[in-house]
Design an enzyme around this catalytic site. Structure first.
Site, mmCIF file in Angstrom:
data_model
loop_
_atom_site.group_PDB
_atom_site.id
_atom_site.type_symbol
_atom_site.label_atom_id
_atom_site.label_comp_id
_atom_site.label_asym_id
_atom_site.label_seq_id
_atom_site.Cartn_x
_atom_site.Cartn_y
_atom_site.Cartn_z
ATOM 1 C CG ASN A 108 -1.759 1.219 1.355
ATOM 2 O OD1 ASN A 108 -1.776 2.051 0.451
ATOM 3 N ND2 ASN A 108 -2.472 1.347 2.466
ATOM 4 C CE LYS B 230 -0.301 3.186 4.701
ATOM 5 N NZ LYS B 230 -0.214 3.271 6.144
ATOM 6 C CG HIS C 263 -5.992 1.601 5.125
ATOM 7 N ND1 HIS C 263 -5.506 2.628 5.895
ATOM 8 C CD2 HIS C 263 -4.979 0.719 4.972
ATOM 9 C CE1 HIS C 263 -4.232 2.364 6.186
ATOM 10 N NE2 HIS C 263 -3.894 1.211 5.634
ATOM 11 C CD GLU D 148 -3.129 5.389 6.612
ATOM 12 O OE1 GLU D 148 -3.110 5.435 5.372
ATOM 13 O OE2 GLU D 148 -2.246 4.811 7.293
ATOM 14 C CD GLU E 34 -3.253 -2.566 7.241
ATOM 15 O OE1 GLU E 34 -2.139 -2.807 6.768
ATOM 16 O OE2 GLU E 34 -3.877 -1.526 7.009
ATOM 17 N N GLY F 62 2.362 2.516 10.807
ATOM 18 C CA GLY F 62 3.255 3.660 10.660
ATOM 19 C C GLY F 62 3.914 4.097 11.956
ATOM 20 C CB SER G 19 5.279 -1.317 12.163
ATOM 21 O OG SER G 19 4.808 -0.004 12.402
HETATM 22 P P1 13P Z 1 3.029 0.641 7.633
HETATM 23 O O1 13P Z 1 3.585 -0.644 7.059
HETATM 24 O O2 13P Z 1 3.730 1.861 7.122
HETATM 25 O O3 13P Z 1 2.909 0.567 9.124
HETATM 26 O O4 13P Z 1 1.523 0.771 7.067
HETATM 27 C C1 13P Z 1 0.688 -0.317 7.178
HETATM 28 C C2 13P Z 1 -0.534 -0.062 6.383
HETATM 29 O O5 13P Z 1 -1.351 0.776 6.721
HETATM 30 C C3 13P Z 1 -0.719 -0.838 5.154
HETATM 31 O O6 13P Z 1 -2.008 -0.674 4.649
#
Ligand code: 13P
Length: 252
Positions: free
Chosen positions: A12, A14, A99, A101, A171, A177, A216
């Site tokens: 992903n 983003k 997701h 976010e 997740e 993150g 992460s």
């Molecule tokens: P990170 O791997 O940067 O923690 O993000 C995970 C994520 O949200 C994947 O969709």
């Protein structure tokens, strides 16, 4: 006997990598990752980098593509949005739905997530449904209850045969993150609650559904997470942005 599900490794990106960076990434990544029959690699570029990334991988149909979001409506006056059918037309096979976010930064509700899952499935896109608890929910012992609520809300309107075609990503919000990865044991425990709920929703057909872990993930911890019981793959943010670390995770 537990069914053998193909490993899924999903990136992903983003809001990172425009068309130029996507092209450079693919050139480098495809040199480092040869096709593997036993795993599926999926990239989720930003909407504007999607076509450049897909074109750069045209000779590698083993590498699949998805979009990071769709609108729940079929089409219409929704300035700035992307429909499932536009995503399909551009070559997407998958879409991220729910997701963290989208839920916690953009305020998407369980009900909106459900509408997007239905729209994706009806247009032939595979929804990758993301679920996961916030830190205060984990500390209150509500992890399983939260993921079960999110699964039920998103999948209740689908027929079992359609549910069997989705992917789930666990997740935990506190791991995204933050550099704070769930332990393989944490992941296994949540995946087992998810697996049980999928059984309750869709019966034996749900055995086919891969459950990915995200939050992460790095090249250093990927193998241990993939070895955790019930973890069928990974959904990776930060560590998927560099071709070298992403190839190392895909080769794990
Ligand atoms: P990170 O791997 O940067 O923690 O993000 C995970 C994520 O949200 C994947 O969709």
């Amino acid at each position: 006997m537990a069914p053998r599900r193909k490993r899924v490794l999903a990136a992903n990106w983003k809001m990172n990598h425009g068309p130029t960076a996507a092209l450079a990434f693919l050139e480098s990544f495809l040199d480092r990752y040869a096709p593997h029959d036993d795993r599926t690699v999926i990239l989720f570029p930003s909407a504007l980098a999607f076509s450049a990334a897909r074109t750069a991988a045209a000779a590698r149909p083993d590498v699949r593509f998805g979009v990071q979001n769709i609108h729940s409506a079929e089409k219409g006056a929704f300035t700035g949005e992307t429909s499932a059918s536009i995503a399909r037309d551009a070559g997407a096979q998958y879409v991220l739905v729910g997701h963290s976010e989208r839920r916690h930064v953009f305020g998407e509700t369980d009900a909106q997530t459900a509408e997007k899952v239905i729209r994706a499935a009806s247009e032939g896109l595979v929804p990758v449904l993301c679920v996961g608890e916030k830190i205060e929910e984990r500390e209150a012992g509500q992890t399983d209850a939260v993921v079960v609520r999110q699964l039920r809300a998103a999948l209740q309107a689908l027929p079992p045969a359609t549910t069997a075609g989705v992917l789930i990503a666990y997740e935990p919000v506190w791991a995204i993150g933050t550099g704070r990865t769930a332990t393989p044991g944490d992941a296994s425990s949540a995946h087992s609650a998810i697996r049980a709920e999928l059984q309750a929703i869709a019966g034996a057909e749900s055995d086919a559904i891969p459950i990915l872990y995200g939050g992460s993930v790095t090249a250093a911890n990927a193998a241990a997470l993939l070895a955790a019981p019930g973890v069928d793959g990974l959904l990776v943010g930060g560590a998927s942005l560099e071709a070298e670390s992403w190839a190392s995770i895909c080769n794990s």
